[in-house]
Design a protein around this motif. Structure first.
Motif, PDB file in Angstrom:
ATOM      1  N   VAL A  92       0.874  -1.174   0.000  1.00 26.23           N
ATOM      2  CA  VAL A  92       0.000   0.000   0.000  1.00 26.23           C
ATOM      3  C   VAL A  92       0.907   1.219   0.000  1.00 26.23           C
ATOM      4  O   VAL A  92       1.737   1.377   0.891  1.00 26.23           O
ATOM      5  CB  VAL A  92      -0.942   0.013   1.215  1.00 26.23           C
ATOM      6  CG1 VAL A  92      -1.849   1.242   1.169  1.00 26.23           C
ATOM      7  CG2 VAL A  92      -1.783  -1.252   1.260  1.00 26.23           C
ATOM      8  N   ILE A  93       0.762   2.065  -1.014  1.00 26.08           N
ATOM      9  CA  ILE A  93       1.675   3.186  -1.214  1.00 26.08           C
ATOM     10  C   ILE A  93       0.880   4.482  -1.134  1.00 26.08           C
ATOM     11  O   ILE A  93      -0.105   4.660  -1.870  1.00 26.08           O
ATOM     12  CB  ILE A  93       2.385   3.090  -2.577  1.00 26.08           C
ATOM     13  CG1 ILE A  93       3.102   1.735  -2.701  1.00 26.08           C
ATOM     14  CG2 ILE A  93       3.372   4.227  -2.767  1.00 26.08           C
ATOM     15  CD1 ILE A  93       3.600   1.430  -4.094  1.00 26.08           C
ATOM     16  N   ALA A  94       1.283   5.380  -0.249  1.00 29.62           N
ATOM     17  CA  ALA A  94       0.638   6.681  -0.111  1.00 29.62           C
ATOM     18  C   ALA A  94       1.607   7.757  -0.589  1.00 29.62           C
ATOM     19  O   ALA A  94       2.697   7.903  -0.035  1.00 29.62           O
ATOM     20  CB  ALA A  94       0.242   6.928   1.347  1.00 29.62           C
ATOM     21  N   LEU A  95       1.215   8.490  -1.622  1.00 31.12           N
ATOM     22  CA  LEU A  95       2.004   9.606  -2.136  1.00 31.12           C
ATOM     23  C   LEU A  95       1.321  10.888  -1.675  1.00 31.12           C
ATOM     24  O   LEU A  95       0.304  11.303  -2.237  1.00 31.12           O
ATOM     25  CB  LEU A  95       2.091   9.545  -3.659  1.00 31.12           C
ATOM     26  CG  LEU A  95       2.670   8.246  -4.247  1.00 31.12           C
ATOM     27  CD1 LEU A  95       2.640   8.291  -5.772  1.00 31.12           C
ATOM     28  CD2 LEU A  95       4.090   8.010  -3.752  1.00 31.12           C
ATOM     29  N   VAL A  96       1.852  11.500  -0.636  1.00 33.96           N
ATOM     30  CA  VAL A  96       1.219  12.646   0.009  1.00 33.96           C
ATOM     31  C   VAL A  96       2.033  13.898  -0.284  1.00 33.96           C
ATOM     32  O   VAL A  96       3.219  13.979   0.067  1.00 33.96           O
ATOM     33  CB  VAL A  96       1.110  12.435   1.529  1.00 33.96           C
ATOM     34  CG1 VAL A  96       0.396  13.623   2.176  1.00 33.96           C
ATOM     35  CG2 VAL A  96       0.380  11.139   1.833  1.00 33.96           C
ATOM     36  N   GLY A  97       1.403  14.874  -0.929  1.00 31.75           N
ATOM     37  CA  GLY A  97       2.071  16.136  -1.204  1.00 31.75           C
ATOM     38  C   GLY A  97       3.090  16.060  -2.311  1.00 31.75           C
ATOM     39  O   GLY A  97       3.945  16.944  -2.433  1.00 31.75           O
ATOM     40  N   GLU A  98       3.024  15.032  -3.159  1.00 28.18           N
ATOM     41  CA  GLU A  98       3.987  14.890  -4.247  1.00 28.18           C
ATOM     42  C   GLU A  98       3.621  15.799  -5.415  1.00 28.18           C
ATOM     43  O   GLU A  98       2.485  16.242  -5.554  1.00 28.18           O
ATOM     44  CB  GLU A  98       4.018  13.438  -4.726  1.00 28.18           C
ATOM     45  CG  GLU A  98       4.684  12.483  -3.751  1.00 28.18           C
ATOM     46  CD  GLU A  98       6.133  12.822  -3.506  1.00 28.18           C
ATOM     47  OE1 GLU A  98       6.912  12.867  -4.475  1.00 28.18           O
ATOM     48  OE2 GLU A  98       6.489  13.049  -2.339  1.00 28.18           O
ATOM     49  N   ARG A  99       4.601  16.044  -6.277  1.00 25.85           N
ATOM     50  CA  ARG A  99       4.334  16.804  -7.500  1.00 25.85           C
ATOM     51  C   ARG A  99       3.429  15.976  -8.414  1.00 25.85           C
ATOM     52  O   ARG A  99       3.619  14.773  -8.572  1.00 25.85           O
ATOM     53  CB  ARG A  99       5.636  17.124  -8.228  1.00 25.85           C
ATOM     54  CG  ARG A  99       6.680  17.823  -7.380  1.00 25.85           C
ATOM     55  CD  ARG A  99       8.012  17.911  -8.112  1.00 25.85           C
ATOM     56  NE  ARG A  99       9.069  18.419  -7.263  1.00 25.85           N
ATOM     57  CZ  ARG A  99       9.836  17.688  -6.468  1.00 25.85           C
ATOM     58  NH1 ARG A  99       9.644  16.384  -6.422  1.00 25.85           N
ATOM     59  NH2 ARG A  99      10.780  18.244  -5.741  1.00 25.85           N
ATOM     60  N   GLY A 100       2.464  16.647  -9.039  1.00 28.40           N
ATOM     61  CA  GLY A 100       1.560  15.939  -9.931  1.00 28.40           C
ATOM     62  C   GLY A 100       2.276  15.278 -11.087  1.00 28.40           C
ATOM     63  O   GLY A 100       1.885  14.203 -11.551  1.00 28.40           O
ATOM     64  N   ARG A 101       3.361  15.901 -11.555  1.00 28.58           N
ATOM     65  CA  ARG A 101       4.123  15.335 -12.671  1.00 28.58           C
ATOM     66  C   ARG A 101       4.709  13.978 -12.328  1.00 28.58           C
ATOM     67  O   ARG A 101       4.846  13.103 -13.200  1.00 28.58           O
ATOM     68  CB  ARG A 101       5.254  16.309 -13.041  1.00 28.58           C
ATOM     69  CG  ARG A 101       6.227  15.779 -14.088  1.00 28.58           C
ATOM     70  CD  ARG A 101       7.411  16.716 -14.244  1.00 28.58           C
ATOM     71  NE  ARG A 101       8.173  16.840 -13.019  1.00 28.58           N
ATOM     72  CZ  ARG A 101       9.098  15.965 -12.607  1.00 28.58           C
ATOM     73  NH1 ARG A 101       9.326  14.872 -13.312  1.00 28.58           N
ATOM     74  NH2 ARG A 101       9.756  16.159 -11.493  1.00 28.58           N
ATOM     75  N   GLU A 102       5.066  13.779 -11.061  1.00 27.88           N
ATOM     76  CA  GLU A 102       5.796  12.573 -10.686  1.00 27.88           C
ATOM     77  C   GLU A 102       4.897  11.366 -10.458  1.00 27.88           C
ATOM     78  O   GLU A 102       5.389  10.242 -10.417  1.00 27.88           O
ATOM     79  CB  GLU A 102       6.613  12.840  -9.413  1.00 27.88           C
ATOM     80  CG  GLU A 102       7.734  13.851  -9.608  1.00 27.88           C
ATOM     81  CD  GLU A 102       8.525  14.059  -8.342  1.00 27.88           C
ATOM     82  OE1 GLU A 102       7.957  13.816  -7.252  1.00 27.88           O
ATOM     83  OE2 GLU A 102       9.684  14.475  -8.424  1.00 27.88           O
TER      84      GLU A 102
END
Length: 434
Positions: A187-197
């Motif tokens: 389970v991977i949470a991407l919080v506050g990352e750049r939309g491009r990435e």
């Protein structure tokens, strides 16, 4: 006797419950102040303006409710009708979530089939397992990264922090783990990352094979602070569901610092006083409540990997220091190694696993200690070697380290597409230090 499941019974009761209505009294910054609506802190309300905007109750007082919107407030105005949705945020759970990408509120954003037919649960779950019900951590969980598996071994059910400044390789290291781990579900949470990435991470770093056994929860940097905060709870609740069904799960969160920043925005908007470096007290209450939910349970386990974005590469910043005191170990990434092209840029001498003694055997610990001694000796004489002042024979460990450093670097460096089984890692390490 009724044959309704608890979830269907809750939906049925919610459908016949009388509507509770209130009015928007004030719009100020991130706040929507609501009067005339009885609701508890954490409940969701819907503001009916030009469009419907969900908001979460953050505080309650004599003047009414302080709500934080989960979407754009453009078009809202004083006097808009506000209705109660029936309770806090609820999300779908189940095996069908594997291979899916969700937003910070648990809604699918990958264009796939809707998930309305799955059981719905509250994001806060039952809280952390009781301390005395947690089985001890006794088995190593292979992550596929040699520098981690050999020198900072991770136990099944351990919680570990990956600490570094920006641009040092935290997300890339997580993608290696997602593809190389021996866990059943990621389970991977991407919080506050750049939309491009986000798409690059899913398609290039994670890949089809990694995504097939993963659930990805995304709340980009432009998402409202409540959604960024809830993304961490949504990912943790999904991991808890898989753990409670008997699976061994890896929960990866990038990054814990941005979760704390979202809570800082919420706390300050709700009127909390700023404390350490502008973080209100609620941030330091949130972190242990969130991190303690991972770990072992009688039915399964959640192994937590949390990246911590330290300010200015200062490992003593408030969030990094608090996370280190709660977690069961930490991995430090070095900007010096990253700029030298050493990937993964793990500073193994500054990294530690608090359960390494429980998940490794005596011979494995001896090999790891020997390599650490060689690396420490090399670090002590590196500057002398660079200026030509080191005399061979002055330090036996340093002489061995200097002779074997190309082989040691070959062991510690690893391509992103390379995943090494745990048994092969230990065999390689034994041959390296023999």
């Amino acid at each position: 006797m009724s044959t309704l499941t608890p979830d269907l019974r809750a939906r049925a009761l919610g459908a016949v419950a009388p509507l509770q209505m209130g009015l928007v009294a004030e719009l100020l910054g991130l706040q929507v102040r609501v009067t005339g609506l009885p609701a508890a802190v954490g409940d969701l309300v819907a503001v009916e303006g030009r469009s419907t905007v969900l908001a979460e109750v953050a505080a309650s007082g004599p003047a009414g409710l302080t709500c934080l919107p989960l979407g754009d407030t453009t078009g809202l105005r004083v006097g808009d009708v506000v209705r109660h949705t029936g309770g806090p945020l609820r999300i779908p759970v189940g095996d069908e979530l594997r291979g899916r990408v969700l937003d910070g509120l648990g809604r699918p954003v990958d264009g796939g089939a809707p998930l309305d037919h799955l059981p719905m649960v509250g994001v806060n779950g039952q809280g952390a397992p009781a301390a005395l019900t947690r089985p001890r951590i006794e088995h190593q969980l292979g992550l596929g990264v040699r520098a981690l598996d050999a020198l900072t071994p991770c136990g099944r059910g351990q919680r570990i922090g990956i600490m570094a400044g920006s641009g040092v390789g935290k997300s890339s290291l997580l993608s290696m783990v997602a593809r190389g781990t021996e866990a059943e579900v990621s389970v991977i949470a991407l919080v506050g990352e750049r939309g491009r990435e986000v798409r690059e991470f899913i398609e290039n770093d994670l890949g089809p094979e990694g995504l097939a056994r993963s659930v990805v929860v995304v709340a980009t940097s432009d998402a409202p602070p409540v959604e960024r905060l809830r993304a961490a709870s949504v990912a943790t609740r999904i991991a808890e569901h898989f753990r409670d069904s008997g699976k061994h799960v890896v929960l990866m969160m990038d990054s814990l610092t941005r979760v704390a920043m979202a809570q800082r925005e919420i706390g300050l908007s709700a009127g909390e006083p700023p404390a350490t470096r502008g973080y209100p007290p609620s941030v330091f209450t949130l972190l242990p409540q969130l991190l303690e939910r991972a770990g072992t349970s009688p039915s399964g386990s959640i192994t937590g990997l949390y990246t911590v974005l330290v300010e200015g590469d200062d490992m003593q910043d408030p969030i990094g220091d608090t996370a280190r005191s709660i977690l069961d170990g930490h991995v430090v990434l070095s900007r010096r190694l990253a700029t030298a092209g050493h990937f993964p840029s793990i500073d193994v001498l500054e990294s530690i696993s608090r359960v390494s003694g429980a998940v490794t055997g005596p011979e494995q610990r001896a090999d790891a200690t020997r390599l650490r001694r060689l690396l420490a000796a090399h670090r002590n004489v590196r500057e002398l070697v660079e200026i030509g002042a080191y005399v061979s024979g002055a330090d036996a460990d340093a002489d061995v380290a200097l002779a074997r450093m190309p082989l040691i670097d070959g062991f510690l460096q690893q391509d992103m597409d390379d995943s090494t089984p745990t048994a092969a890692t230990w065999q390689w390490l034994h041959e390296l230090v023999a």
